[in-house]
Scaffold this motif. Structure first.
Motif, PDB file in Angstrom:
ATOM      1  N   VAL A  51      74.499  24.462  20.696  1.00 27.41           N
ATOM      2  CA  VAL A  51      75.142  25.557  19.958  1.00 27.41           C
ATOM      3  C   VAL A  51      74.096  26.451  19.306  1.00 27.41           C
ATOM      4  CG1 VAL A  51      76.714  26.144  18.066  1.00 27.41           C
ATOM      5  CG2 VAL A  51      77.250  24.222  19.573  1.00 27.41           C
ATOM      6  N   GLY A  52      73.056  25.829  18.706  1.00 23.14           N
ATOM      7  CA  GLY A  52      71.998  26.596  18.072  1.00 23.14           C
ATOM      8  C   GLY A  52      71.263  27.481  19.068  1.00 23.14           C
ATOM      9  N   THR A  53      70.999  26.936  20.251  1.00 28.46           N
ATOM     10  CA  THR A  53      70.319  27.704  21.301  1.00 28.46           C
ATOM     11  C   THR A  53      71.185  28.876  21.746  1.00 28.46           C
ATOM     12  OG1 THR A  53      69.176  25.719  22.083  1.00 28.46           O
ATOM     13  CG2 THR A  53      69.258  27.584  23.593  1.00 28.46           C
ATOM     14  N   LEU A  54      72.469  28.617  21.931  1.00 26.37           N
ATOM     15  CA  LEU A  54      73.417  29.661  22.340  1.00 26.37           C
ATOM     16  C   LEU A  54      73.467  30.776  21.297  1.00 26.37           C
ATOM     17  CD1 LEU A  54      75.645  30.572  24.344  1.00 26.37           C
ATOM     18  CD2 LEU A  54      77.275  29.261  22.978  1.00 26.37           C
ATOM     19  N   GLN A  55      73.597  30.378  20.022  1.00 22.94           N
ATOM     20  CA  GLN A  55      73.651  31.362  18.941  1.00 22.94           C
ATOM     21  C   GLN A  55      72.353  32.163  18.850  1.00 22.94           C
ATOM     22  OE1 GLN A  55      74.580  28.719  15.664  1.00 22.94           O
ATOM     23  NE2 GLN A  55      76.770  29.217  15.738  1.00 22.94           N
ATOM     24  N   SER A  56      71.225  31.475  19.023  1.00 18.10           N
ATOM     25  CA  SER A  56      69.917  32.123  18.940  1.00 18.10           C
ATOM     26  C   SER A  56      69.754  33.182  20.027  1.00 18.10           C
ATOM     27  CB  SER A  56      68.813  31.066  19.066  1.00 18.10           C
ATOM     28  OG  SER A  56      67.544  31.668  19.106  1.00 18.10           O
ATOM     29  N   ILE A  57      70.180  32.858  21.250  1.00 16.35           N
ATOM     30  CA  ILE A  57      70.074  33.808  22.368  1.00 16.35           C
ATOM     31  C   ILE A  57      70.902  35.056  22.076  1.00 16.35           C
ATOM     32  CG2 ILE A  57      70.636  34.208  24.806  1.00 16.35           C
ATOM     33  CD1 ILE A  57      70.025  31.222  25.281  1.00 16.35           C
ATOM     34  N   ILE A  58      72.150  34.842  21.640  1.00 19.51           N
ATOM     35  CA  ILE A  58      73.050  35.975  21.381  1.00 19.51           C
ATOM     36  C   ILE A  58      72.531  36.828  20.221  1.00 19.51           C
ATOM     37  CG2 ILE A  58      75.381  36.650  20.651  1.00 19.51           C
ATOM     38  CD1 ILE A  58      76.399  34.117  22.094  1.00 19.51           C
ATOM     39  N   LYS A  59      72.072  36.160  19.159  1.00 17.88           N
ATOM     40  CA  LYS A  59      71.620  36.867  17.959  1.00 17.88           C
ATOM     41  C   LYS A  59      70.326  37.644  18.208  1.00 17.88           C
ATOM     42  CE  LYS A  59      70.288  36.049  13.118  1.00 17.88           C
ATOM     43  NZ  LYS A  59      70.073  35.023  12.070  1.00 17.88           N
ATOM     44  N   GLU A  60      69.353  37.006  18.869  1.00 17.83           N
ATOM     45  CA  GLU A  60      68.027  37.605  19.024  1.00 17.83           C
ATOM     46  C   GLU A  60      67.898  38.504  20.258  1.00 17.83           C
ATOM     47  OE1 GLU A  60      65.113  34.493  18.918  1.00 17.83           O
ATOM     48  OE2 GLU A  60      65.941  33.588  17.102  1.00 17.83           O
ATOM     49  N   GLU A  61      68.685  38.212  21.297  1.00 18.59           N
ATOM     50  CA  GLU A  61      68.485  38.912  22.566  1.00 18.59           C
ATOM     51  C   GLU A  61      69.727  39.617  23.094  1.00 18.59           C
ATOM     52  OE1 GLU A  61      66.300  36.171  25.287  1.00 18.59           O
ATOM     53  OE2 GLU A  61      66.346  34.846  23.534  1.00 18.59           O
ATOM     54  N   GLY A  62      70.873  39.331  22.477  1.00 20.69           N
ATOM     55  CA  GLY A  62      72.099  39.977  22.924  1.00 20.69           C
ATOM     56  C   GLY A  62      72.881  39.108  23.898  1.00 20.69           C
ATOM     57  N   PHE A  63      74.188  39.352  23.962  1.00 20.71           N
ATOM     58  CA  PHE A  63      75.078  38.548  24.806  1.00 20.71           C
ATOM     59  C   PHE A  63      74.704  38.625  26.292  1.00 20.71           C
ATOM     60  CE2 PHE A  63      78.956  37.853  27.282  1.00 20.71           C
ATOM     61  CZ  PHE A  63      79.397  36.644  26.749  1.00 20.71           C
ATOM     62  N   GLY A  64      74.237  39.807  26.700  1.00 24.30           N
ATOM     63  CA  GLY A  64      73.910  39.995  28.116  1.00 24.30           C
ATOM     64  C   GLY A  64      72.826  39.068  28.616  1.00 24.30           C
ATOM     65  N   ARG A  65      71.981  38.563  27.693  1.00 27.37           N
ATOM     66  CA  ARG A  65      70.895  37.659  28.085  1.00 27.37           C
ATOM     67  C   ARG A  65      71.443  36.366  28.695  1.00 27.37           C
ATOM     68  NH1 ARG A  65      65.259  38.860  28.273  1.00 27.37           N
ATOM     69  NH2 ARG A  65      64.185  36.878  28.485  1.00 27.37           N
ATOM     70  N   LEU A  66      72.676  36.020  28.351  1.00 25.95           N
ATOM     71  CA  LEU A  66      73.289  34.801  28.892  1.00 25.95           C
ATOM     72  C   LEU A  66      73.558  34.920  30.388  1.00 25.95           C
ATOM     73  CD1 LEU A  66      75.848  33.949  26.056  1.00 25.95           C
ATOM     74  CD2 LEU A  66      73.714  32.749  26.586  1.00 25.95           C
ATOM     75  N   TYR A  67      73.450  36.140  30.895  1.00 23.10           N
ATOM     76  CA  TYR A  67      73.651  36.345  32.332  1.00 23.10           C
ATOM     77  C   TYR A  67      72.374  36.820  33.022  1.00 23.10           C
ATOM     78  CZ  TYR A  67      78.589  35.463  31.831  1.00 23.10           C
ATOM     79  OH  TYR A  67      79.794  34.844  31.596  1.00 23.10           O
ATOM     80  N   ARG A  68      71.251  36.765  32.288  1.00 25.26           N
ATOM     81  CA  ARG A  68      69.967  37.160  32.902  1.00 25.26           C
ATOM     82  C   ARG A  68      69.578  36.130  33.952  1.00 25.26           C
ATOM     83  NH1 ARG A  68      65.479  40.304  32.661  1.00 25.26           N
ATOM     84  NH2 ARG A  68      63.414  39.334  32.747  1.00 25.26           N
ATOM     85  N   GLY A  69      69.163  36.610  35.100  1.00 26.65           N
ATOM     86  CA  GLY A  69      68.804  35.699  36.188  1.00 26.65           C
ATOM     87  C   GLY A  69      70.002  35.294  37.025  1.00 26.65           C
ATOM     88  N   LEU A  70      71.138  35.981  36.840  1.00 26.99           N
ATOM     89  CA  LEU A  70      72.356  35.615  37.581  1.00 26.99           C
ATOM     90  C   LEU A  70      72.256  35.927  39.068  1.00 26.99           C
ATOM     91  CD1 LEU A  70      75.372  34.721  37.611  1.00 26.99           C
ATOM     92  CD2 LEU A  70      75.974  37.086  37.078  1.00 26.99           C
ATOM     93  N   VAL A  71      71.541  37.011  39.402  1.00 27.50           N
ATOM     94  CA  VAL A  71      71.508  37.452  40.801  1.00 27.50           C
ATOM     95  C   VAL A  71      70.940  36.399  41.756  1.00 27.50           C
ATOM     96  CG1 VAL A  71      70.584  39.173  42.417  1.00 27.50           C
ATOM     97  CG2 VAL A  71      71.513  39.899  40.208  1.00 27.50           C
ATOM     98  N   PRO A  72      69.759  35.792  41.464  1.00 23.93           N
ATOM     99  CA  PRO A  72      69.240  34.787  42.412  1.00 23.93           C
ATOM    100  C   PRO A  72      70.199  33.621  42.662  1.00 23.93           C
ATOM    101  CG  PRO A  72      67.528  35.457  40.894  1.00 23.93           C
ATOM    102  CD  PRO A  72      68.804  36.053  40.368  1.00 23.93           C
ATOM    103  N   PRO A  73      70.738  32.967  41.595  1.00 26.90           N
ATOM    104  CA  PRO A  73      71.654  31.872  41.902  1.00 26.90           C
ATOM    105  C   PRO A  73      72.945  32.333  42.556  1.00 26.90           C
ATOM    106  CG  PRO A  73      71.552  32.254  39.529  1.00 26.90           C
ATOM    107  CD  PRO A  73      70.461  33.052  40.155  1.00 26.90           C
ATOM    108  N   LEU A  74      73.373  33.579  42.258  1.00 20.25           N
ATOM    109  CA  LEU A  74      74.591  34.079  42.898  1.00 20.25           C
ATOM    110  C   LEU A  74      74.349  34.278  44.397  1.00 20.25           C
ATOM    111  CD1 LEU A  74      77.434  34.755  41.960  1.00 20.25           C
ATOM    112  CD2 LEU A  74      76.736  37.150  41.718  1.00 20.25           C
ATOM    113  N   LEU A  75      73.171  34.821  44.723  1.00 20.60           N
ATOM    114  CA  LEU A  75      72.800  34.967  46.136  1.00 20.60           C
ATOM    115  C   LEU A  75      72.599  33.596  46.779  1.00 20.60           C
ATOM    116  CD1 LEU A  75      70.193  37.886  45.935  1.00 20.60           C
ATOM    117  CD2 LEU A  75      72.530  38.004  46.827  1.00 20.60           C
TER     118      LEU A  75
END
Length: 297
Positions: A51-75
């Motif tokens: 939970v702390g890691t999730l909150q830290s990512i959203i707070k410091e880097e924005g919600f969109g960071r949770l989908y960074r790197g999505l393209v390679p695994p999606l492909l």
């Protein structure tokens, strides 16, 4: 026609079912994968839980960071999942023919799963490498192609296969646990009399398989993330290089618990994710059987 007498579906049907299932699963659970990777790349005593890691990512880097790197695994998901289920089908038939068994046994189901995982690992390494590089908090890459170009420029084409050996073991053990458990759990559950009951059986057995597979392979996943996340320095031997020595290094320096960093987001993704995966695969294969008709029904 009885289930054990119906004609096996063609390779393309297993390929398509695995691909559709993989894309469905990753779109649903991807943010958990980002959280898992961040936790695994953090050396020493973990500062944050899931939970702390999730909150830290959203707070410091924005919600969109949770989908960074999505393209390679999606492909990757389509060929990866397709390879997983097609290879599982191929190795299952091969081992049954070699042993003369007419039905899958517990031992053969585990052997089949491990073999499918080993086959799958050869497909996934470059995609996993790019994904890890993009998910790292310190990442400055512009996108997937920037990672590929940089790695090739610095390390050559083979640099894209950094972590191959660790990926092999990660998939070997996960698939053995996943497919082995699916067989065992399905055998223990009451026979499904309705399509709804069959869906429930598939979800439960897939979820249990996902949990056991994750329990077995998380230490190998931690090591894989460390190997692929590191930047190679010419003339310097990487701290994390080969899987089993790296396992000992992490355990010696950070304690046994460090081998399970990221376990919670990983299992929260892969247990229900395993259920979703099996649900979609079985549903899609059922659609193919209906479309092709006898003797596939």
């Amino acid at each position: 026609m009885a289930t054990d007498q119906r004609k096996p579906l063609p390779f393309i049907a297993n390929f398509a079912a695995g691909a559709i299932a993989g894309v469905s699963e990753i779109l649903t659970f991807y943010p958990l994968d980002v959280v898992k990777t961040r936790m695994q790349l953090e050396t020493g005593k973990g500062k944050h839980g899931m939970v702390g890691t999730l909150q830290s990512i959203i707070k410091e880097e924005g919600f969109g960071r949770l989908y960074r790197g999505l393209v390679p695994p999606l492909l990757l998901e389509a060929p990866k999942r397709a390879t997983k289920f097609a290879a599982n089908d191929f190795w299952g038939k091969t081992y049954m023919n070699l042993t003369g068994e007419s039905k899958m046994t517990p031992q053969l189901s585990i052997l089949t799963g491990c073999s499918a995982g080993a086959t799958e690992s050869f497909v996934v390494v470059p995609f996993e490498l790019v994904k890890i590089k993009l998910q790292d908090k310190a990442s400055t890459f512009a996108g997937p192609m920037d990672v590929v170009k940089t790695v090739i420029r610095k390390e050559g084409v083979l640099g894209l296969y950094n972590g191959m050996e660790a990926t092999f073991w990660r998939h070997f053990w996960w698939n053995g646990g996943y497919f082995g458990c699916i067989y065992q759990v399905k055998a223990m559950m009451p026979k499904a009399e309705t399509p709804q009951a069959q869906l429930l059986n598939n979800f439960i057995s897939g979820s249990v398989g996902g949990f056991v597979g994750t329990l077995v392979n998380t230490p190998f996943d931690v090591v894989k993330s460390r190997i692929q996340g590191a930047s190679k320095v010419p003339g310097v031997v990487p701290k994390y290089n080969w899987t089993y020595p790296a396992l000992m290094t992490v355990m010696r320096e950070e304690g046994p618990a460090a081998l399970y960093k990221g376990f919670l987001p990983k299992v929260l993704r892969l247990a229900p994710g395993g259920g979703v995966l099996l649900l979609v695969v079985e549903f899609t294969l059922g659609v193919f059987r209906q479309a092709l008709g006898p003797p596939y029904l």
